[in-house]
Design a protein around this motif. Structure first.
Motif, PDB file in Angstrom:
ATOM      1  N   VAL A  75       0.297  -2.188 -16.955  1.00  0.00           N
ATOM      2  CA  VAL A  75      -0.873  -1.671 -17.672  1.00  0.00           C
ATOM      3  C   VAL A  75      -0.644  -0.242 -18.177  1.00  0.00           C
ATOM      4  O   VAL A  75      -1.501   0.636 -18.029  1.00  0.00           O
ATOM      5  CB  VAL A  75      -2.166  -1.775 -16.835  1.00  0.00           C
ATOM      6  CG1 VAL A  75      -2.588  -3.220 -16.699  1.00  0.00           C
ATOM      7  CG2 VAL A  75      -2.038  -1.133 -15.457  1.00  0.00           C
ATOM      8  N   ARG A 113      -0.798   1.393 -24.778  1.00  0.00           N
ATOM      9  CA  ARG A 113      -0.762   1.204 -23.328  1.00  0.00           C
ATOM     10  C   ARG A 113      -1.763   0.155 -22.845  1.00  0.00           C
ATOM     11  O   ARG A 113      -1.497  -0.576 -21.887  1.00  0.00           O
ATOM     12  CB  ARG A 113      -1.046   2.537 -22.628  1.00  0.00           C
ATOM     13  CG  ARG A 113       0.085   3.548 -22.785  1.00  0.00           C
ATOM     14  CD  ARG A 113      -0.305   4.907 -22.201  1.00  0.00           C
ATOM     15  NE  ARG A 113       0.795   5.852 -22.359  1.00  0.00           N
ATOM     16  CZ  ARG A 113       1.733   6.060 -21.450  1.00  0.00           C
ATOM     17  NH1 ARG A 113       1.697   5.392 -20.317  1.00  0.00           N
ATOM     18  NH2 ARG A 113       2.702   6.923 -21.677  1.00  0.00           N
ATOM     19  N   ASP A 114      -2.921   0.073 -23.518  1.00  0.00           N
ATOM     20  CA  ASP A 114      -3.948  -0.867 -23.068  1.00  0.00           C
ATOM     21  C   ASP A 114      -3.665  -2.292 -23.527  1.00  0.00           C
ATOM     22  O   ASP A 114      -4.414  -3.208 -23.198  1.00  0.00           O
ATOM     23  CB  ASP A 114      -5.318  -0.422 -23.567  1.00  0.00           C
ATOM     24  CG  ASP A 114      -5.399  -0.356 -25.083  1.00  0.00           C
ATOM     25  OD1 ASP A 114      -4.344  -0.262 -25.733  1.00  0.00           O
ATOM     26  OD2 ASP A 114      -6.530  -0.400 -25.619  1.00  0.00           O
ATOM     27  N   GLY A 173      -7.854  -7.451 -23.335  1.00  0.00           N
ATOM     28  CA  GLY A 173      -6.857  -6.562 -23.939  1.00  0.00           C
ATOM     29  C   GLY A 173      -6.051  -7.223 -25.013  1.00  0.00           C
ATOM     30  O   GLY A 173      -5.030  -6.695 -25.450  1.00  0.00           O
TER      31      GLY A 173
END
Length: 314
Positions: free
Chosen positions: A204, A252-253, A306
Motif C-alpha cells: 500500500v 501509492r494508493d 483503490g
C-alpha cells in the motif's frame, strides 16, 4: 460471514505451472492465516465463476507465455467490476517491459535502453555506440525470470532458432540466440555480479523491506531459482529515492504490492531494472515483519477498492 479472497495461479496446461510458485503461494497463505477471510486459488486462465471480495494476481506466473490471453483475462475482470488489486489496467500495462519507456519519460531513471521491434546487427551496433560498451543484454519485451535473456559480446548475431537452444556457461544455462520479436537492448551492468540486484518491497505504497540478491559465481541471474544469495539489508538512500519515484508514478494508493528492482550504475547511482506489479515474489519469509505488513495491506484493500483509473497507465 467471512470475506473471500482469490489468489490467481499459473495455467496448469503450461510447464510454468511447476516450479517455485507453490512455495510462494504457501507463504501468502501463511501470511493471511490470521485474516478474517477464506483463501481460494485458481488458475488465471480459467473463468471466474464465483464472487470474491478481493482477487490477487500474486501468483499468476506464466502470463508471459500467453500475454494476450492474460491481458484478456484482466480486461474481463475489469469489465465485470471485480475487485482486483493490483488493478487490472495496471497489471496489463506491466506485462510488456516497454512500460519502462513510460517511466523514463516521466523522469524515473532506468537502465539505458534501446527498444526495438526485432533485434538486428544494426541495433546492436547502434546500442554499442550509444552506450559506449561491448557487453549488451538482449531481452524480450515480454518475459519473466530471465527467460530468453542473453548477454551478447559478439559481432554478428546468430540466426534465431528454437526456444530450447542454450548452452552452459560456468554452470549457468544461457540462451545462445537473440530474442524473437519486440525486445530491449541494454548495457550490461557489472554491479549485478559484484554487488547484486536490490529489490525494495512496498505494501500500500509504504516500504516494507529490501532484499539484496547476488547471483552465484559466473551467473548474472539474481533469482532464487538460479541459486542467487538473498539477504535483507537497509537500502541505500539513493535506492530508496529511485523506488519512491517509480511508486509515485503509478500512485501509492493504487498499489497493494510492488517490488522495485534496481542495480547500481557505474556512476554510483541506481537504475531501475523492473517495476514488478503482477506476480513478484515478495520475499515474505526473509523479514520478520513482512508477513504481518502484507496481511495488514490485504485487510486494508478489502476495505477500499483503490481500483480507479489513472492517466499514467494506458
Amino acid at each position: 460471514m467471512s470475506k473471500r479472497i482469490l489468489i490467481l495461479t499459473p495455467n496448469p496446461d503450461h510447464p510454468s505451472h511447476h516450479g517455485r510458485w507453490p512455495y510462494v503461494l504457501d507463504a501468502y497463505r501463511e501470511a493471511l492465516s490470521g485474516i478474517d477471510a477464506e483463501i481460494f486459488d485458481q488458475p488465471w486462465s480459467e473463468p471466474i465463476a464465483e464472487d470474491y471480495d478481493l482477487i490477487l494476481p500474486l501468483v499468476a506466473w506464466g502470463y508471459h507465455n500467453a500475454p494476450n490471453s492474460f491481458i484478456g483475462a484482466m480486461t474481463a475482470m475489469g469489465a465485470a467490476e471485480r475487485r482486483v488489486f493490483n488493478p487490472p489496467e495496471i497489471v496489463s500495462w506491466n506485462v510488456d517491459k516497454r512500460y519502462l519507456r513510460d517511466l523514463a519519460e516521466a523522469g524515473v531513471r532506468i537502465i539505458p535502453t534501446l527498444f526495438t521491434e526485432s533485434v538486428t546487427d544494426e541495433d546492436v551496433a547502434r546500442a554499442r555506440a550509444d552506450f559506449g560498451q561491448k557487453a549488451l543484454v538482449l531481452k524480450p519485451a515480454i518475459s519473466a525470470g530471465a527467460k530468453n535473456t542473453l548477454i551478447w559480446e559478439g559481432d554478428i548475431l546468430p540466426c534465431a532458432a528454437g526456444e530450447g537452444d542454450h548452452e552452459v556457461v560456468e554452470g549457468a544455462i544461457t540462451t545462445t540466440t537473440p530474442p524473437i520479436g519486440p525486445a530491449m537492448i541494454q548495457p550490461f551492468m557489472p554491479a549485478i555480479q559484484s554487488e547484486g540486484e536490490w529489490s525494495l518491497l512496498y505494501f500500500v505504497g509504504q516500504l516494507s523491506h529490501a532484499v539484496l540478491k547476488t547471483p552465484k559465481s559466473g551467473d548474472f541471474r539474481s533469482q532464487p531459482d538460479y541459486d542467487a544469495h538473498l539477504r535483507v539489508l537497509t537500502p541505500p538512500p539513493e535506492a530508496l529515492a529511485l523506488a519512491q519515484s517509480a511508486i509515485d508514478f503509478i500512485g501509492r494508493d493504487r498499489l497493494l504490492y510492488a517490488r522495485v528492482d534496481m542495480v547500481r550504475a557505474p556512476d554510483g547511482g541506481f537504475c531501475l531494472m523492473e517495476l514488478e506489479l503482477i506476480e513478484p515474489d515478495l520475499y515474505l519469509t526473509y523479514h520478520p515483519e513482512a508477513s504481518r505488513r502484507f496481511k495488514d495491506a490485504v485487510e486494508a484493500a478489502m476495505m477500499v477498492c483503490g481500483c480507479t483509473s489513472s492517466d499514467h497507465v494506458h
